[in-house]
Design a protein around this motif. Sequence first.
Motif, PDB file in Angstrom:
ATOM      1  N   GLN A  68       0.827  -1.215   0.000  1.00  0.00           N
ATOM      2  CA  GLN A  68       0.000   0.000   0.000  1.00  0.00           C
ATOM      3  C   GLN A  68       0.855   1.256   0.000  1.00  0.00           C
ATOM      4  N   LEU A  69       1.867   1.274   0.848  1.00  0.00           N
ATOM      5  CA  LEU A  69       2.694   2.472   0.955  1.00  0.00           C
ATOM      6  C   LEU A  69       3.545   2.676  -0.303  1.00  0.00           C
ATOM      7  N   ALA A  71       2.712   1.929  -3.229  1.00  0.00           N
ATOM      8  CA  ALA A  71       1.849   2.316  -4.349  1.00  0.00           C
ATOM      9  C   ALA A  71       1.371   3.761  -4.241  1.00  0.00           C
ATOM     10  N   CYS A  72       1.794   4.467  -3.194  1.00  0.00           N
ATOM     11  CA  CYS A  72       1.360   5.858  -3.012  1.00  0.00           C
ATOM     12  C   CYS A  72       1.856   6.740  -4.160  1.00  0.00           C
ATOM     13  N   THR A  73       1.024   7.676  -4.542  1.00  0.00           N
ATOM     14  CA  THR A  73       1.402   8.607  -5.613  1.00  0.00           C
ATOM     15  C   THR A  73       1.660  10.014  -5.096  1.00  0.00           C
ATOM     16  N   SER A  74       1.445  10.216  -3.784  1.00  0.00           N
ATOM     17  CA  SER A  74       1.691  11.546  -3.210  1.00  0.00           C
ATOM     18  C   SER A  74       1.960  11.387  -1.724  1.00  0.00           C
ATOM     19  N   GLY A  75       2.558  12.422  -1.141  1.00  0.00           N
ATOM     20  CA  GLY A  75       2.817  12.407   0.293  1.00  0.00           C
ATOM     21  C   GLY A  75       1.532  12.344   1.096  1.00  0.00           C
ATOM     22  N   GLN A  76       0.501  13.045   0.607  1.00  0.00           N
ATOM     23  CA  GLN A  76      -0.771  13.033   1.321  1.00  0.00           C
ATOM     24  C   GLN A  76      -1.379  11.630   1.341  1.00  0.00           C
ATOM     25  N   GLN A  77      -1.280  10.937   0.220  1.00  0.00           N
ATOM     26  CA  GLN A  77      -1.825   9.587   0.163  1.00  0.00           C
ATOM     27  C   GLN A  77      -1.054   8.645   1.088  1.00  0.00           C
ATOM     28  N   TRP A  79       0.420   9.507   3.871  1.00  0.00           N
ATOM     29  CA  TRP A  79      -0.009   9.825   5.224  1.00  0.00           C
ATOM     30  C   TRP A  79      -1.381   9.211   5.514  1.00  0.00           C
ATOM     31  N   GLN A  80      -2.298   9.299   4.538  1.00  0.00           N
ATOM     32  CA  GLN A  80      -3.649   8.764   4.758  1.00  0.00           C
ATOM     33  C   GLN A  80      -3.609   7.251   4.958  1.00  0.00           C
ATOM     34  N   ARG A  81      -2.786   6.564   4.188  1.00  0.00           N
ATOM     35  CA  ARG A  81      -2.708   5.110   4.333  1.00  0.00           C
ATOM     36  C   ARG A  81      -2.022   4.717   5.640  1.00  0.00           C
ATOM     37  N   THR A  82      -1.038   5.501   6.039  1.00  0.00           N
ATOM     38  CA  THR A  82      -0.407   5.257   7.341  1.00  0.00           C
ATOM     39  C   THR A  82      -1.405   5.477   8.462  1.00  0.00           C
ATOM     40  N   ARG A  83      -2.152   6.562   8.378  1.00  0.00           N
ATOM     41  CA  ARG A  83      -3.169   6.838   9.399  1.00  0.00           C
ATOM     42  C   ARG A  83      -4.217   5.731   9.453  1.00  0.00           C
ATOM     43  N   LEU A 169       6.829   4.566   8.960  1.00  0.00           N
ATOM     44  CA  LEU A 169       7.814   5.640   8.803  1.00  0.00           C
ATOM     45  C   LEU A 169       9.117   5.095   8.241  1.00  0.00           C
ATOM     46  N   LEU A 170       9.501   3.896   8.700  1.00  0.00           N
ATOM     47  CA  LEU A 170      10.719   3.266   8.190  1.00  0.00           C
ATOM     48  C   LEU A 170      10.591   2.952   6.706  1.00  0.00           C
ATOM     49  N   VAL A 171       9.429   2.441   6.313  1.00  0.00           N
ATOM     50  CA  VAL A 171       9.199   2.109   4.900  1.00  0.00           C
ATOM     51  C   VAL A 171       9.297   3.368   4.032  1.00  0.00           C
ATOM     52  N   LEU A 172       8.686   4.459   4.493  1.00  0.00           N
ATOM     53  CA  LEU A 172       8.656   5.686   3.695  1.00  0.00           C
ATOM     54  C   LEU A 172      10.011   6.384   3.665  1.00  0.00           C
ATOM     55  N   LEU A 173      10.766   6.292   4.754  1.00  0.00           N
ATOM     56  CA  LEU A 173      12.063   6.968   4.806  1.00  0.00           C
ATOM     57  C   LEU A 173      13.154   6.184   4.082  1.00  0.00           C
ATOM     58  N   CYS A 174      13.148   4.869   4.247  1.00  0.00           N
ATOM     59  CA  CYS A 174      14.240   4.060   3.682  1.00  0.00           C
ATOM     60  C   CYS A 174      14.010   3.688   2.224  1.00  0.00           C
TER      61      CYS A 174
END
Length: 383
Positions: A68-69, A71-77, A79-83, A169-174
Motif C-alpha cells: 500500500q505504501l 503504491a502511493c502517488t503523493s505524500g498526502q496519500q 499519510w492517509q494510508r499510514t493513518r 515511517l521506516l518504509v517511507l524513509l528508507c
Amino acid sequence: MNHKRIVDIELLRGIAVLGVVFHHLQGNLFPGGLAWLGDIAAYGQFWWGVDLFFAISGFVIARSLIPQLRACTSGQQCWQRTRDFWIRRAFRLLPSAWLWLLLMLLASLFLNRSGAFGSLHANLWATLAGVLQFANFRFAESFFHYEYGASFVYWSLALEEQFYLLLPLLVLLCRKYLVWVLLALVVVQLFTLRSVLLMFVRTDAMALGVLLALWTARASYRRWEPRLLGRPGLGPLLLVLGCLGMGWLATDGFNVTHYRVGVLAVLCAALVWIASYDRDYLLPRGALKSLLAWVGSRSYGIYLIHIPAFLLIREAWFRLGPLGSTPSDQPLLALAGAVGLLLALSELNYRGIELPLRNRGAELVRRLGTSRSSVPSPGVTSC
C-alpha cells in the motif's frame, strides 16, 4: 492489499500462545512451583513463543502495509494510508488490552485477599505503562529489582505497538534501502550480547518477518518453496523437532552464548516462511490442526487473559479451598479450572470485544476513505 487468511499462520499462533501459557504456569498458577515443571524447564523452555509472535506480526503486517505504501502517488496519500493502518491497529489491539489492564487493576483492589495480584502501587504503574506503551522499558528496569505488577506480559505488546508506529515511517524513509536496513538490524542483534534492556526491545524476529513479506513479491520465493515437506509425516516431524529444539535452546544452559536469541529469531522466521505458503506443510488438515488454528485465532485474548485467569484461580483457591492449601496441592484440578476459565474468557473477549471493535475500526477507515473521495478535486465544481 492481501487480506487472505493463512491457516498455517494461525496454526503457528496457536503453538506460540500455548508455549507462552505453559511457560507461565510455574510461578503464576503455581507460585511455589511444581517439581515436574521444573524438570521440564531444565530441558526445554517455551518463552520463544513470543519471538514466534514477533516473526508472525512482522510478516502479516508487512505483506499488507508495504505494498500500500509503495503504491502511493503523493505524500498526502502515504499519510492517509499510514493513518488508516494505525486506526485499524488501534481498534484491533487497544480495546482488549485496556479492558484487561482495568480488570487486573480492579482485581488488585477488590479480589486480592491472597495477594496474588500484587500490590496496588505496582499495578497502578503497570497499568500506566501498558496504556502509554512503555511497558517493555519498565519491565526491563524492574527485572529482579522491584515488583512489576500483574500485567507484566504487556511488555511484548508495547514492543509490537512501537513497531506498528515506526514501521510505516521506516518504509517511507528508507524506500529502496529498506531491505538493507532490516538486514543490518538483524545482523547487529545476532552478534550482540543481550542485556536485560536489549531482551525487551529485541526486534530481530519482527525484522525477519518483514523481510519474508518483502520476499514473497519475488519469483525466487516460489522457486524456494519447500515442496519436500509435502511428503507424509515429514512436515509434522520438522515442526515437533523444531519446537523441541527451540525449547532446548531457550534453556538457561545457553545463556553463555551471544547468539541464542538471534538464532531463535531465525528459526521462528523459518517456521513462518514454511507456513506462509499455506500448503499444510507443517501439519496436515484434521482435528488437531483445526483445534490449533482455533486457538491461534483467539491467541491475542489468550495471551492477555492467561495471567489474570491464573491469578483468579489462586484467589478462588485461597477463599474456597482447604485452609492453608494452594493450587500446587491439587495441580490437575487447578490446571483444569484455569484452562476452562481461560478458554471461556478468551472466547467472550473474541466475540464481544475483538471482532466488533475490529469491524468498527475497518468501518471508520472506510468512512474516512469515502469522505476523502467525496471532496472535489481542484478546479471541479460540485453540484
